[in-house]
Design a protein around this motif. Structure first.
Motif, PDB file in Angstrom:
ATOM      1  N   ILE A  43       0.842  -1.187   0.000  1.00 57.02           N
ATOM      2  CA  ILE A  43       0.000   0.000   0.000  1.00 57.02           C
ATOM      3  C   ILE A  43       0.882   1.244   0.000  1.00 57.02           C
ATOM      4  O   ILE A  43       1.940   1.262   0.646  1.00 57.02           O
ATOM      5  N   ILE A  44       0.471   2.267  -0.751  1.00 62.85           N
ATOM      6  CA  ILE A  44       1.173   3.547  -0.790  1.00 62.85           C
ATOM      7  C   ILE A  44       0.192   4.627  -0.364  1.00 62.85           C
ATOM      8  O   ILE A  44      -0.885   4.785  -0.961  1.00 62.85           O
ATOM      9  N   TYR A  45       0.556   5.375   0.674  1.00 59.70           N
ATOM     10  CA  TYR A  45      -0.317   6.409   1.217  1.00 59.70           C
ATOM     11  C   TYR A  45      -0.145   7.724   0.462  1.00 59.70           C
ATOM     12  O   TYR A  45       0.751   7.871  -0.378  1.00 59.70           O
ATOM     13  N   GLU A  46      -1.002   8.674   0.791  1.00 57.70           N
ATOM     14  CA  GLU A  46      -0.993   9.964   0.095  1.00 57.70           C
ATOM     15  C   GLU A  46       0.363  10.653   0.182  1.00 57.70           C
ATOM     16  O   GLU A  46       0.805  11.313  -0.767  1.00 57.70           O
ATOM     17  N   ASN A  47       1.054  10.490   1.305  1.00 56.06           N
ATOM     18  CA  ASN A  47       2.353  11.146   1.484  1.00 56.06           C
ATOM     19  C   ASN A  47       3.501  10.401   0.800  1.00 56.06           C
ATOM     20  O   ASN A  47       4.663  10.800   0.922  1.00 56.06           O
ATOM     21  N   GLY A  48       3.182   9.318   0.118  1.00 53.07           N
ATOM     22  CA  GLY A  48       4.209   8.547  -0.581  1.00 53.07           C
ATOM     23  C   GLY A  48       4.811   7.419   0.224  1.00 53.07           C
ATOM     24  O   GLY A  48       5.600   6.623  -0.304  1.00 53.07           O
ATOM     25  N   ASP A  49       4.456   7.334   1.497  1.00 55.03           N
ATOM     26  CA  ASP A  49       4.968   6.249   2.334  1.00 55.03           C
ATOM     27  C   ASP A  49       4.410   4.916   1.847  1.00 55.03           C
ATOM     28  O   ASP A  49       3.215   4.788   1.596  1.00 55.03           O
ATOM     29  N   GLN A  50       5.295   3.924   1.698  1.00 59.60           N
ATOM     30  CA  GLN A  50       4.876   2.621   1.209  1.00 59.60           C
ATOM     31  C   GLN A  50       5.138   1.546   2.254  1.00 59.60           C
ATOM     32  O   GLN A  50       6.179   1.535   2.902  1.00 59.60           O
ATOM     33  N   LYS A  51       4.157   0.651   2.403  1.00 55.45           N
ATOM     34  CA  LYS A  51       4.295  -0.483   3.304  1.00 55.45           C
ATOM     35  C   LYS A  51       4.084  -1.764   2.508  1.00 55.45           C
ATOM     36  O   LYS A  51       3.164  -1.861   1.688  1.00 55.45           O
ATOM     37  N   ASN A  52       4.928  -2.754   2.757  1.00 52.67           N
ATOM     38  CA  ASN A  52       4.853  -4.037   2.057  1.00 52.67           C
ATOM     39  C   ASN A  52       4.748  -5.172   3.080  1.00 52.67           C
ATOM     40  O   ASN A  52       5.479  -5.172   4.080  1.00 52.67           O
ATOM     41  N   PHE A  53       3.855  -6.104   2.835  1.00 54.36           N
ATOM     42  CA  PHE A  53       3.596  -7.191   3.767  1.00 54.36           C
ATOM     43  C   PHE A  53       3.573  -8.526   3.026  1.00 54.36           C
ATOM     44  O   PHE A  53       3.180  -8.594   1.860  1.00 54.36           O
ATOM     45  N   SER A  54       3.954  -9.580   3.732  1.00 58.32           N
ATOM     46  CA  SER A  54       3.955 -10.925   3.147  1.00 58.32           C
ATOM     47  C   SER A  54       3.483 -11.935   4.174  1.00 58.32           C
ATOM     48  O   SER A  54       3.629 -11.734   5.386  1.00 58.32           O
ATOM     49  N   ALA A  55       2.922 -13.046   3.671  1.00 54.78           N
ATOM     50  CA  ALA A  55       2.536 -14.148   4.548  1.00 54.78           C
ATOM     51  C   ALA A  55       2.580 -15.440   3.755  1.00 54.78           C
ATOM     52  O   ALA A  55       2.405 -15.452   2.531  1.00 54.78           O
ATOM     53  N   GLY A  56       2.795 -16.521   4.451  1.00 57.73           N
ATOM     54  CA  GLY A  56       2.777 -17.827   3.818  1.00 57.73           C
ATOM     55  C   GLY A  56       4.073 -18.172   3.103  1.00 57.73           C
ATOM     56  O   GLY A  56       5.145 -17.657   3.434  1.00 57.73           O
ATOM     57  N   TYR A  57       3.948 -19.010   2.087  1.00 59.25           N
ATOM     58  CA  TYR A  57       5.116 -19.564   1.417  1.00 59.25           C
ATOM     59  C   TYR A  57       5.205 -19.137  -0.049  1.00 59.25           C
ATOM     60  O   TYR A  57       4.222 -19.142  -0.779  1.00 59.25           O
ATOM     61  N   VAL A 261       5.706  -9.976 -14.973  1.00 63.25           N
ATOM     62  CA  VAL A 261       5.969 -10.522 -13.652  1.00 63.25           C
ATOM     63  C   VAL A 261       6.321  -9.328 -12.763  1.00 63.25           C
ATOM     64  O   VAL A 261       7.146  -8.489 -13.147  1.00 63.25           O
ATOM     65  N   ASN A 262       5.687  -9.239 -11.581  1.00 60.85           N
ATOM     66  CA  ASN A 262       5.870  -8.052 -10.742  1.00 60.85           C
ATOM     67  C   ASN A 262       5.940  -8.428  -9.263  1.00 60.85           C
ATOM     68  O   ASN A 262       5.420  -9.450  -8.845  1.00 60.85           O
ATOM     69  N   THR A 263       6.516  -7.540  -8.494  1.00 64.71           N
ATOM     70  CA  THR A 263       6.288  -7.534  -7.052  1.00 64.71           C
ATOM     71  C   THR A 263       5.056  -6.669  -6.786  1.00 64.71           C
ATOM     72  O   THR A 263       4.714  -5.788  -7.588  1.00 64.71           O
ATOM     73  N   THR A 264       4.392  -6.893  -5.660  1.00 59.13           N
ATOM     74  CA  THR A 264       3.249  -6.026  -5.336  1.00 59.13           C
ATOM     75  C   THR A 264       3.713  -4.601  -5.044  1.00 59.13           C
ATOM     76  O   THR A 264       2.958  -3.649  -5.258  1.00 59.13           O
ATOM     77  N   SER A 265       4.939  -4.447  -4.574  1.00 61.62           N
ATOM     78  CA  SER A 265       5.439  -3.085  -4.330  1.00 61.62           C
ATOM     79  C   SER A 265       5.489  -2.301  -5.632  1.00 61.62           C
ATOM     80  O   SER A 265       5.129  -1.118  -5.680  1.00 61.62           O
ATOM     81  N   ASP A 266       5.905  -2.954  -6.732  1.00 62.95           N
ATOM     82  CA  ASP A 266       5.912  -2.283  -8.037  1.00 62.95           C
ATOM     83  C   ASP A 266       4.495  -2.087  -8.570  1.00 62.95           C
ATOM     84  O   ASP A 266       4.202  -1.081  -9.213  1.00 62.95           O
ATOM     85  N   LEU A 267       3.607  -3.050  -8.308  1.00 64.31           N
ATOM     86  CA  LEU A 267       2.221  -2.908  -8.770  1.00 64.31           C
ATOM     87  C   LEU A 267       1.538  -1.731  -8.083  1.00 64.31           C
ATOM     88  O   LEU A 267       0.808  -0.956  -8.723  1.00 64.31           O
ATOM     89  N   ALA A 268       1.756  -1.566  -6.786  1.00 65.74           N
ATOM     90  CA  ALA A 268       1.155  -0.435  -6.069  1.00 65.74           C
ATOM     91  C   ALA A 268       1.723   0.884  -6.585  1.00 65.74           C
ATOM     92  O   ALA A 268       0.998   1.872  -6.765  1.00 65.74           O
ATOM     93  N   LYS A 269       3.018   0.890  -6.848  1.00 65.80           N
ATOM     94  CA  LYS A 269       3.657   2.097  -7.396  1.00 65.80           C
ATOM     95  C   LYS A 269       3.105   2.408  -8.783  1.00 65.80           C
ATOM     96  O   LYS A 269       2.785   3.574  -9.098  1.00 65.80           O
ATOM     97  N   TRP A 270       2.969   1.376  -9.614  1.00 62.18           N
ATOM     98  CA  TRP A 270       2.441   1.559 -10.964  1.00 62.18           C
ATOM     99  C   TRP A 270       0.998   2.064 -10.923  1.00 62.18           C
ATOM    100  O   TRP A 270       0.614   2.938 -11.684  1.00 62.18           O
ATOM    101  N   GLU A 366      -8.046  -2.071   5.342  1.00 52.90           N
ATOM    102  CA  GLU A 366      -8.674  -1.718   6.625  1.00 52.90           C
ATOM    103  C   GLU A 366      -7.719  -1.981   7.778  1.00 52.90           C
ATOM    104  O   GLU A 366      -7.614  -1.196   8.726  1.00 52.90           O
ATOM    105  N   ALA A 367      -7.007  -3.095   7.700  1.00 53.48           N
ATOM    106  CA  ALA A 367      -6.089  -3.458   8.780  1.00 53.48           C
ATOM    107  C   ALA A 367      -4.953  -2.454   8.930  1.00 53.48           C
ATOM    108  O   ALA A 367      -4.442  -2.242  10.036  1.00 53.48           O
ATOM    109  N   THR A 368      -4.537  -1.811   7.837  1.00 55.94           N
ATOM    110  CA  THR A 368      -3.438  -0.832   7.927  1.00 55.94           C
ATOM    111  C   THR A 368      -3.885   0.450   8.590  1.00 55.94           C
ATOM    112  O   THR A 368      -3.051   1.282   8.975  1.00 55.94           O
ATOM    113  N   MET A 369      -5.195   0.658   8.695  1.00 53.35           N
ATOM    114  CA  MET A 369      -5.714   1.919   9.240  1.00 53.35           C
ATOM    115  C   MET A 369      -5.916   1.887  10.741  1.00 53.35           C
ATOM    116  O   MET A 369      -6.299   2.876  11.348  1.00 53.35           O
TER     117      MET A 369
END
Length: 370
Positions: A43-57, A261-270, A366-369
């Motif tokens: 997720i990327i917030y209005e101020n440009g701050d980005q958070k990346n999360f992972s779970a599982g395998y 092929v992408n990371t979600t960090s690049d997808l959110a940025k895109w 919702e969980a990030t808020m």
């Protein structure tokens, strides 16, 4: 004063840890519900701050944990890169959206095997209003992909699966989502730029916007790719899609139907860059983000523009796209009222449970808020 600052920093750190724990809990719940091996979320917030999360395998057999650095096929989300280049070519006066597509290829005789080929415009292809049937779910496509894993697909190879088919509807008189039509846009990009499709996208979009973890899906292995796991019978490849790091088929098949092929960090940025109109003019941004004449409510509240879905979410209006590819499901959204973007990927093509991609992404946002 110093003590006050320390207290504030402690509160902020505590809140950040609570939010992270909330997201991780929601991701764990989604894994249990979906039976997906792993999930990535950014997720990327209005101020440009980005958070990346992972779970599982990322790889079940090797017990490799999923991380934000793992990349996956993003399926039809890749259509947005093609639209960005088409938009640039329109801005440069090299493409006319209202011109019939066939006028750009008058000497390519085999195109005449496609239904409606003499009738639709470039914009109608972008809007999925060409009436072209989908080639991507033809049984023979995936039989060939499985049996000839090193096959390099030409445009004619792909399109031949719908030669002689009946049109879904007359050109410009209906909506039918079509990877087939986007293959024609790939042909147009190559003709008007004089470049290989992926070179044009790399030079015009990925490099200027510093999308360094987005890769052309035109070979059988990728940097830091997660393994993906297929259940969808259409693809005929149950189980892990990568064997010893090599894809079981050549994903070059997908082309402008998706093709990345992408990371979600690049997808959110895109998502943020694309839907804010960074790669093209405001005029093209308006065209892309306008609901097409046949694009209202095409999927239970989802409206279609030019390579974009426009929908109402629990966070208001959103622009975005979803993607299905062998072993993966993906979604990216941008919320213009908040200038926030988010993306999620699962390394399965058939998640279980009652939640769709949108609902899953909304839960994580919702969980990030908290």
């Amino acid at each position: 004063m110093k003590k006050m600052i320390q207290v504030l920093l402690c509160i902020l750190l505590s809140n950040a840890l609570i939010a992270q724990n909330d997201v991780e809990k929601k991701m764990s719940d989604l894994l249990d519900l979906s039976k997906a091996p792993g999930i990535n979320f950014s997720i990327i917030y209005e101020n440009g701050d980005q958070k990346n999360f992972s779970a599982g395998y990322a790889d079940v057999q090797n017990k490799e944990k999923m991380t934000p650095g793992h990349a996956m096929f993003s399926g039809s989300i890749g259509k947005t890169y093609a639209i960005a280049v088409i938009a640039q070519l329109v801005d440069e006066g090299k493409i006319d959206l209202d011109k019939k597509f066939i006028e750009y290829f008058p000497a390519v005789e085999w195109l005449q095997n496609l239904p409606n080929i003499n009738d639709f415009t470039v914009l109608q292809l972008m809007h999925h209003r060409s009436g072209l049937p989908r080639y991507a779910f033809k049984k023979g496509v995936w039989e060939t992909a499985k049996n000839e894993p090193d096959k390099v697909w030409s445009y004619k190879d792909r399109l031949s699966y719908v030669f002689g088919d009946t049109a879904v509807h007359p050109a410009g008189e209906g909506f039918a989502y079509s990877d087939t039509g986007y293959l024609l846009l790939g042909m147009l990009i190559e003709k008007m730029t004089g470049q290989y499709l992926y070179d044009a996208i790399q030079e015009r979009v990925l490099d200027p916007l510093e999308l360094t973890h987005t890769y052309a899906a035109d070979k059988r292995s990728y940097p830091k790719n997660a393994n993906t796991y297929s259940k969808d019978e259409v693809f005929q490849m149950p189980g892990p899609v990568f064997i010893n790091g090599v894809c079981r088929f050549n994903p070059q098949l997908e082309n402008t139907g998706g093709g990345f092929v992408n990371t979600t960090s690049d997808l959110a940025k895109w998502a943020k860059l694309y839907y804010e109109g960074a790669p093209f003019s405001d005029k093209m941004k308006t065209i892309i983000q306008s609901i097409s004449p046949d694009g209202a409510n095409v999927y239970e509240g989802w409206n279609c523009g030019a390579g974009i879905f426009i929908l109402e979410t629990k966070y208001g209006l959103a622009y975005g796209h979803t993607g299905l590819m062998v072993g993966t499901r993906s979604i990216m959204l941008y919320f213009p009222d908040y200038n926030v973007s988010a993306a999620m990927q699962m390394n399965t093509d058939q998640p279980e449970g009652d939640l769709g991609l949108l609902e899953s992404l909304e839960l994580l946002i919702e969980a990030t808020m908290h």
